[in-house]
Design a protein around this motif. Structure first.
Motif, PDB file in Angstrom:
ATOM      1  N   PRO A 181      -1.816  14.480   3.633  1.00 53.78           N
ATOM      2  CA  PRO A 181      -1.366  13.367   2.805  1.00 53.78           C
ATOM      3  C   PRO A 181       0.103  13.034   3.033  1.00 53.78           C
ATOM      4  CG  PRO A 181      -1.628  15.329   1.461  1.00 53.78           C
ATOM      5  CD  PRO A 181      -2.041  15.702   2.851  1.00 53.78           C
ATOM      6  N   VAL A 182       0.415  11.748   2.994  1.00 56.99           N
ATOM      7  CA  VAL A 182       1.801  11.299   3.102  1.00 56.99           C
ATOM      8  C   VAL A 182       2.250  10.597   1.826  1.00 56.99           C
ATOM      9  CG1 VAL A 182       1.724  11.121   5.612  1.00 56.99           C
ATOM     10  CG2 VAL A 182       1.240   9.104   4.224  1.00 56.99           C
ATOM     11  N   GLY A 183       1.369  10.514   0.842  1.00 55.16           N
ATOM     12  CA  GLY A 183       1.741   9.892  -0.416  1.00 55.16           C
ATOM     13  C   GLY A 183       0.572   9.764  -1.357  1.00 55.16           C
ATOM     14  N   VAL A 184       0.868   9.248  -2.556  1.00 51.54           N
ATOM     15  CA  VAL A 184      -0.140   8.994  -3.578  1.00 51.54           C
ATOM     16  C   VAL A 184      -0.128   7.508  -3.895  1.00 51.54           C
ATOM     17  CG1 VAL A 184      -0.814   9.413  -5.982  1.00 51.54           C
ATOM     18  CG2 VAL A 184       0.083  11.280  -4.611  1.00 51.54           C
ATOM     19  N   MET A 185      -1.322   6.908  -3.924  1.00 47.63           N
ATOM     20  CA  MET A 185      -1.466   5.478  -4.206  1.00 47.63           C
ATOM     21  C   MET A 185      -2.049   5.283  -5.600  1.00 47.63           C
ATOM     22  SD  MET A 185      -3.313   4.444  -0.627  1.00 47.63           S
ATOM     23  CE  MET A 185      -3.176   2.681  -0.789  1.00 47.63           C
ATOM     24  N   THR A 186      -1.422   4.403  -6.377  1.00 41.98           N
ATOM     25  CA  THR A 186      -1.916   4.045  -7.700  1.00 41.98           C
ATOM     26  C   THR A 186      -2.042   2.530  -7.764  1.00 41.98           C
ATOM     27  OG1 THR A 186      -0.771   5.929  -8.675  1.00 41.98           O
ATOM     28  CG2 THR A 186      -1.465   4.190 -10.170  1.00 41.98           C
ATOM     29  N   PHE A 187      -3.237   2.063  -8.100  1.00 31.15           N
ATOM     30  CA  PHE A 187      -3.496   0.622  -8.167  1.00 31.15           C
ATOM     31  C   PHE A 187      -3.543   0.172  -9.623  1.00 31.15           C
ATOM     32  CE2 PHE A 187      -4.989   1.835  -4.021  1.00 31.15           C
ATOM     33  CZ  PHE A 187      -4.578   0.778  -3.227  1.00 31.15           C
ATOM     34  N   MET A 188      -3.013  -1.016  -9.868  1.00 33.04           N
ATOM     35  CA  MET A 188      -3.010  -1.595 -11.207  1.00 33.04           C
ATOM     36  C   MET A 188      -3.817  -2.884 -11.219  1.00 33.04           C
ATOM     37  SD  MET A 188       0.915  -0.679 -11.766  1.00 33.04           S
ATOM     38  CE  MET A 188       1.084  -0.460 -10.011  1.00 33.04           C
ATOM     39  N   PRO A 189      -5.035  -2.801 -11.787  1.00 35.27           N
ATOM     40  CA  PRO A 189      -5.873  -3.991 -11.875  1.00 35.27           C
ATOM     41  C   PRO A 189      -5.205  -5.064 -12.738  1.00 35.27           C
ATOM     42  CG  PRO A 189      -7.050  -2.030 -12.604  1.00 35.27           C
ATOM     43  CD  PRO A 189      -5.644  -1.637 -12.377  1.00 35.27           C
ATOM     44  N   ILE A 190      -5.695  -6.230 -12.659  1.00 35.58           N
ATOM     45  CA  ILE A 190      -5.203  -7.423 -13.347  1.00 35.58           C
ATOM     46  C   ILE A 190      -3.890  -7.894 -12.709  1.00 35.58           C
ATOM     47  CG2 ILE A 190      -4.454  -8.477 -15.525  1.00 35.58           C
ATOM     48  CD1 ILE A 190      -6.324  -6.443 -16.919  1.00 35.58           C
ATOM     49  N   LEU A 191      -2.971  -6.969 -12.446  1.00 34.92           N
ATOM     50  CA  LEU A 191      -1.693  -7.326 -11.826  1.00 34.92           C
ATOM     51  C   LEU A 191      -1.788  -7.393 -10.301  1.00 34.92           C
ATOM     52  CD1 LEU A 191       0.643  -5.039 -13.969  1.00 34.92           C
ATOM     53  CD2 LEU A 191       0.156  -7.471 -14.307  1.00 34.92           C
ATOM     54  N   ASN A 192      -2.857  -6.834  -9.733  1.00 29.24           N
ATOM     55  CA  ASN A 192      -3.029  -6.746  -8.276  1.00 29.24           C
ATOM     56  C   ASN A 192      -1.827  -6.068  -7.625  1.00 29.24           C
ATOM     57  OD1 ASN A 192      -5.485  -7.997  -8.502  1.00 29.24           O
ATOM     58  ND2 ASN A 192      -4.734 -10.002  -7.889  1.00 29.24           N
ATOM     59  N   GLU A 193      -1.476  -4.913  -8.172  1.00 27.53           N
ATOM     60  CA  GLU A 193      -0.319  -4.182  -7.671  1.00 27.53           C
ATOM     61  C   GLU A 193      -0.725  -2.778  -7.226  1.00 27.53           C
ATOM     62  OE1 GLU A 193       3.089  -6.227 -10.487  1.00 27.53           O
ATOM     63  OE2 GLU A 193       2.431  -4.190 -10.937  1.00 27.53           O
ATOM     64  N   CYS A 194       0.128  -2.220  -6.369  1.00 26.97           N
ATOM     65  CA  CYS A 194      -0.056  -0.848  -5.907  1.00 26.97           C
ATOM     66  C   CYS A 194       1.310  -0.178  -5.863  1.00 26.97           C
ATOM     67  CB  CYS A 194      -0.691  -0.822  -4.516  1.00 26.97           C
ATOM     68  SG  CYS A 194      -0.806   0.838  -3.802  1.00 26.97           S
ATOM     69  N   ASP A 195       1.405   1.009  -6.423  1.00 29.82           N
ATOM     70  CA  ASP A 195       2.596   1.835  -6.286  1.00 29.82           C
ATOM     71  C   ASP A 195       2.235   2.995  -5.368  1.00 29.82           C
ATOM     72  OD1 ASP A 195       4.294   0.372  -7.943  1.00 29.82           O
ATOM     73  OD2 ASP A 195       3.587   1.409  -9.734  1.00 29.82           O
ATOM     74  N   LEU A 196       3.124   3.269  -4.433  1.00 28.85           N
ATOM     75  CA  LEU A 196       2.932   4.372  -3.500  1.00 28.85           C
ATOM     76  C   LEU A 196       4.113   5.319  -3.647  1.00 28.85           C
ATOM     77  CD1 LEU A 196       1.557   5.787  -1.079  1.00 28.85           C
ATOM     78  CD2 LEU A 196       2.845   4.268   0.399  1.00 28.85           C
ATOM     79  N   PHE A 197       3.795   6.572  -3.979  1.00 28.72           N
ATOM     80  CA  PHE A 197       4.815   7.596  -4.131  1.00 28.72           C
ATOM     81  C   PHE A 197       4.741   8.492  -2.904  1.00 28.72           C
ATOM     82  CE2 PHE A 197       3.094   6.342  -8.231  1.00 28.72           C
ATOM     83  CZ  PHE A 197       4.234   5.818  -8.820  1.00 28.72           C
ATOM     84  N   SER A 198       5.825   8.505  -2.135  1.00 28.67           N
ATOM     85  CA  SER A 198       5.886   9.260  -0.900  1.00 28.67           C
ATOM     86  C   SER A 198       7.297   9.832  -0.799  1.00 28.67           C
ATOM     87  CB  SER A 198       5.551   8.339   0.279  1.00 28.67           C
ATOM     88  OG  SER A 198       5.482   9.061   1.479  1.00 28.67           O
ATOM     89  N   VAL A 199       7.831   9.950   0.410  1.00 30.54           N
ATOM     90  CA  VAL A 199       9.227  10.347   0.570  1.00 30.54           C
ATOM     91  C   VAL A 199      10.091   9.302  -0.130  1.00 30.54           C
ATOM     92  CG1 VAL A 199      11.087  10.728   2.221  1.00 30.54           C
ATOM     93  CG2 VAL A 199       8.798  11.586   2.706  1.00 30.54           C
ATOM     94  N   ASP A 200       9.739   8.038   0.054  1.00 31.86           N
ATOM     95  CA  ASP A 200      10.317   6.926  -0.688  1.00 31.86           C
ATOM     96  C   ASP A 200       9.207   6.330  -1.535  1.00 31.86           C
ATOM     97  OD1 ASP A 200      12.921   7.003   0.567  1.00 31.86           O
ATOM     98  OD2 ASP A 200      11.967   6.172   2.361  1.00 31.86           O
ATOM     99  N   ASP A 201       9.578   5.671  -2.603  1.00 33.06           N
ATOM    100  CA  ASP A 201       8.594   5.009  -3.453  1.00 33.06           C
ATOM    101  C   ASP A 201       8.534   3.530  -3.094  1.00 33.06           C
ATOM    102  OD1 ASP A 201       8.212   7.419  -4.735  1.00 33.06           O
ATOM    103  OD2 ASP A 201       9.539   6.946  -6.397  1.00 33.06           O
ATOM    104  N   TYR A 202       7.330   2.977  -3.141  1.00 28.51           N
ATOM    105  CA  TYR A 202       7.108   1.576  -2.771  1.00 28.51           C
ATOM    106  C   TYR A 202       6.285   0.902  -3.861  1.00 28.51           C
ATOM    107  CZ  TYR A 202       8.299   3.337   1.870  1.00 28.51           C
ATOM    108  OH  TYR A 202       8.933   3.932   2.932  1.00 28.51           O
TER     109      TYR A 202
END
Length: 160
Positions: A68-89
């Protein structure tokens, strides 16, 4: 890809999203998740004095492994994704990309390294292998900005 250097590189900074001592998962040929207790696995020619990386390299000769290189979290309704890795996106996705890539649950993003090779597939897995249906899923390749950024993040962690 230099698998040993890649493992060392990812493991050196993965504590933002996963414990470095349980970060790699064995993935079966049918893509279901196996154990991630690399330090407790026996067989595969593993010796007590082998480092985590050496153990994982020995296992990788016979098993597919997920790094693994990160964790992905999706937010419905907003159509967003947060990715926590070495840097956060943070990603604002199109409806199409959200439908293509999203998951109801948090997922680990990373690479599946095929057994006895350095060939890899970008994909995602469940955060925990304790579910009976926990598995690896290849990310659909596309020309979207989201996929391009994911590929860039993944490839930046791979050492040639």
């Amino acid at each position: 890809m230099d698998l040993e250097k890649t493992i060392t590189n990812i493991r050196a900074s993965c504590n933002n999203y996963i414990d470095p001592n349980i970060f790699a998962f064995i993935i079966s040929d049918d893509m279901y998740m196996g154990t991630n207790n690399i330090l407790e696995i026996e067989g595969y020619g593993i010796e007590n004095t082998d480092s985590y990386e050496k153990r994982l390299l020995k296992i990788a000769r016979s098993e597919n492994i997920f790094l693994p290189v990160g964790v992905m979290t999706f937010m419905p309704i907003l159509n967003e994704c947060d990715l926590f890795s070495v840097d956060d996106y943070h990603f604002d996705l199109t409806k199409e990309d959200f439908n293509l890539y999203s998951s109801d649950e948090e997922k680990l993003l990373g690479i599946l390294v095929k057994k006895d090779s350095t060939d890899y597939i970008i994909g995602k897995t469940d955060v925990c292998s304790c579910s009976v249906d926990a598995s690896f899923e290849k990310l659909a390749e596309s020309d979207s900005e989201f996929y391009k950024k994911i590929k860039e993040i993944v490839e930046s962690r791979i050492i040639s």
